[in-house]
Motif scaffolding. Sequence first.
Motif, PDB file in Angstrom:
ATOM      1  N   ILE A 141      19.667   0.415   5.003  1.00 34.75           N
ATOM      2  CA  ILE A 141      19.647   0.944   3.622  1.00 34.75           C
ATOM      3  C   ILE A 141      18.374   1.766   3.425  1.00 34.75           C
ATOM      4  N   SER A 142      17.271   1.228   3.902  1.00 36.44           N
ATOM      5  CA  SER A 142      15.992   1.924   3.789  1.00 36.44           C
ATOM      6  C   SER A 142      16.054   3.293   4.477  1.00 36.44           C
ATOM      7  N   THR A 143      16.732   3.344   5.622  1.00 38.14           N
ATOM      8  CA  THR A 143      16.830   4.596   6.386  1.00 38.14           C
ATOM      9  C   THR A 143      17.584   5.686   5.613  1.00 38.14           C
ATOM     10  N   SER A 180      -0.506  10.416   8.658  1.00 35.10           N
ATOM     11  CA  SER A 180       0.253  10.720   7.438  1.00 35.10           C
ATOM     12  C   SER A 180      -0.625  10.781   6.192  1.00 35.10           C
ATOM     13  N   LYS A 181      -1.791  10.171   6.236  1.00 30.20           N
ATOM     14  CA  LYS A 181      -2.653  10.204   5.051  1.00 30.20           C
ATOM     15  C   LYS A 181      -3.817  11.169   5.252  1.00 30.20           C
ATOM     16  N   VAL A 182      -4.575  11.006   6.338  1.00 35.60           N
ATOM     17  CA  VAL A 182      -5.808  11.776   6.482  1.00 35.60           C
ATOM     18  C   VAL A 182      -5.531  13.189   7.027  1.00 35.60           C
ATOM     19  N   ALA A 193       4.790  11.539  12.239  1.00 34.30           N
ATOM     20  CA  ALA A 193       4.015  10.429  11.671  1.00 34.30           C
ATOM     21  C   ALA A 193       4.900   9.471  10.875  1.00 34.30           C
ATOM     22  N   TRP A 194       5.811  10.015  10.085  1.00 31.07           N
ATOM     23  CA  TRP A 194       6.629   9.134   9.249  1.00 31.07           C
ATOM     24  C   TRP A 194       7.648   8.351  10.072  1.00 31.07           C
ATOM     25  N   MET A 195       8.100   8.919  11.202  1.00 32.76           N
ATOM     26  CA  MET A 195       9.043   8.201  12.069  1.00 32.76           C
ATOM     27  C   MET A 195       8.390   6.997  12.750  1.00 32.76           C
ATOM     28  N   LEU A 196       7.064   7.007  12.860  1.00 37.39           N
ATOM     29  CA  LEU A 196       6.395   5.884  13.517  1.00 37.39           C
ATOM     30  C   LEU A 196       6.566   4.579  12.716  1.00 37.39           C
ATOM     31  N   TYR A 197       6.701   4.701  11.388  1.00 40.29           N
ATOM     32  CA  TYR A 197       6.828   3.480  10.569  1.00 40.29           C
ATOM     33  C   TYR A 197       8.121   2.713  10.875  1.00 40.29           C
ATOM     34  N   PRO A 198       9.285   3.386  10.866  1.00 39.23           N
ATOM     35  CA  PRO A 198      10.471   2.635  11.309  1.00 39.23           C
ATOM     36  C   PRO A 198      10.339   2.145  12.750  1.00 39.23           C
ATOM     37  N   ASN A 200       0.837  -1.198   0.000  1.00 37.78           N
ATOM     38  CA  ASN A 200       0.000   0.000   0.000  1.00 37.78           C
ATOM     39  C   ASN A 200       0.877   1.255   0.000  1.00 37.78           C
ATOM     40  N   TRP A 201       1.956   1.238   0.781  1.00 37.07           N
ATOM     41  CA  TRP A 201       2.842   2.414   0.829  1.00 37.07           C
ATOM     42  C   TRP A 201       3.478   2.682  -0.526  1.00 37.07           C
ATOM     43  N   LEU A 202       3.698   1.603  -1.257  1.00 37.67           N
ATOM     44  CA  LEU A 202       4.330   1.777  -2.569  1.00 37.67           C
ATOM     45  C   LEU A 202       3.478   2.699  -3.456  1.00 37.67           C
ATOM     46  N   ILE A 203       2.184   2.651  -3.265  1.00 38.49           N
ATOM     47  CA  ILE A 203       1.301   3.575  -3.992  1.00 38.49           C
ATOM     48  C   ILE A 203       1.211   4.904  -3.239  1.00 38.49           C
ATOM     49  N   ASP A 204       0.976   4.807  -1.936  1.00 43.09           N
ATOM     50  CA  ASP A 204       0.655   6.019  -1.181  1.00 43.09           C
ATOM     51  C   ASP A 204       1.832   6.954  -0.931  1.00 43.09           C
ATOM     52  N   VAL A 205       2.996   6.403  -0.675  1.00 40.82           N
ATOM     53  CA  VAL A 205       4.138   7.275  -0.355  1.00 40.82           C
ATOM     54  C   VAL A 205       4.459   8.227  -1.524  1.00 40.82           C
TER      55      VAL A 205
HETATM   56  C1  RET Z   1      10.780   1.087   6.788  1.00 35.31           C
HETATM   57  C2  RET Z   1      11.912   0.089   6.979  1.00 35.31           C
HETATM   58  C3  RET Z   1      12.795   0.425   8.104  1.00 35.31           C
HETATM   59  C4  RET Z   1      13.467   1.757   7.902  1.00 35.31           C
HETATM   60  C5  RET Z   1      12.520   2.814   7.474  1.00 35.31           C
HETATM   61  C6  RET Z   1      11.234   2.524   6.994  1.00 35.31           C
HETATM   62  C7  RET Z   1      10.373   3.674   6.708  1.00 35.31           C
HETATM   63  C8  RET Z   1       9.085   3.672   6.380  1.00 35.31           C
HETATM   64  C9  RET Z   1       8.260   4.820   6.172  1.00 35.31           C
HETATM   65  C10 RET Z   1       7.017   4.597   5.699  1.00 35.31           C
HETATM   66  C11 RET Z   1       6.031   5.558   5.458  1.00 35.31           C
HETATM   67  C12 RET Z   1       4.837   5.188   5.054  1.00 35.31           C
HETATM   68  C13 RET Z   1       3.741   6.037   4.814  1.00 35.31           C
HETATM   69  C14 RET Z   1       2.599   5.466   4.396  1.00 35.31           C
HETATM   70  C15 RET Z   1       1.418   6.146   4.144  1.00 35.31           C
HETATM   71  O1  RET Z   1       0.597   5.697   3.454  1.00 35.31           O
HETATM   72  C16 RET Z   1      10.303   0.864   5.367  1.00 35.31           C
HETATM   73  C17 RET Z   1       9.671   0.724   7.771  1.00 35.31           C
HETATM   74  C18 RET Z   1      13.017   4.225   7.586  1.00 35.31           C
HETATM   75  C19 RET Z   1       8.755   6.178   6.482  1.00 35.31           C
HETATM   76  C20 RET Z   1       3.807   7.498   5.014  1.00 35.31           C
END
Ligand code: RET
Length: 279
Positions: free
Chosen positions: A172-174, A255-257, A213-218, A111-116
């Motif tokens: 690498i992702s970071t 991050s979306k709404v 919001a984006w830091m919550l994903y890592p 889903n992120w691949l589309i949304d990001v």
């Molecule tokens: C991963 C892998 C570990 C390192 C980092 C990541 C960052 C992910 C982020 C995702 C954002 C997603 C969003 C989705 C909205 O639809 C891939 C978890 C840095 C920043 C904004």
Amino acid sequence: MERLGNATFENYVGLEQGLSEMAYQMVAHVLTLGYAVMLAGLFYFILTMKTVAPKYRISSVLSVVVMVSAFLLLYAQSQNWTSSFVFDKEQGRYFLGEGYDLFNNGYRYLNWLIDVPMLLFQILFVVALTKSKFSSIRNQFWFSGAAMIITGYIGQYYEVTSFGTYAVWGAISTIFFIHILYLMHKVIKEGQEGIPEKAQRTLRSIWVLFLIAWMLYPGAYLMPHLAGIGPEGGLFSEAGVVGRQITYTIADVSSKVIYGVLLTVVARSRSLAEGYEEK
Ligand code: RET
């Protein structure tokens, strides 16, 4: 610990300790909340589209695209949860069902691949860049956005079986993530020039929201290993399982709404300042 191969830690917790009623239900509920909010957001972005001048409306259209894809994928994610664990009457807990699906967060990554890329692209229609080139920023956003997710998607398969592989892909992702933060900071800084004071303030809030919001994903990626490495310690437990899904849901809604709503607010202030009147 390798009976489930590359399965994520939710499955290992469900295989060994099982999940309590509360843990299982909290995840089911928070996943449902997630896709329900996306459907609500969809209506918001459609209904407010005409409150901004036509040149800003692409931002709302992109939010609509994000809402639809997130709704569908979060729905699939939620079905995946309920079809992975079954209640055991003897033990009064939920366990990984024999012959059922394994649980995987991969739906989210796709889903992120589309949304990001859409979320990053979206802001470029609401702010005007003063120094940077639109196409250059857009291409860098797309490249680093996709690279960040694909590398993270590979890494998450190793969170239980190979800490090293998981850490390397995560690192690498970071690098791509830091590049995105740098670009977004630049866009927001340039975007504040020459726009109404109120819109400038909203843009500053968007930066803070974006960062958190984006830091919550890592954070969710690291969840099983936070506060202790490996299957014996830290959040490699049902608290981690619930914590990860709550973190994802807060991150998704923000991050979306909320991000989309704030962009609509900026577009609205700019439209009014430019003399736009809704007909
Ligand atoms: C991963 C892998 C570990 C390192 C980092 C990541 C960052 C992910 C982020 C995702 C954002 C997603 C969003 C989705 C909205 O639809 C891939 C978890 C840095 C920043 C904004």
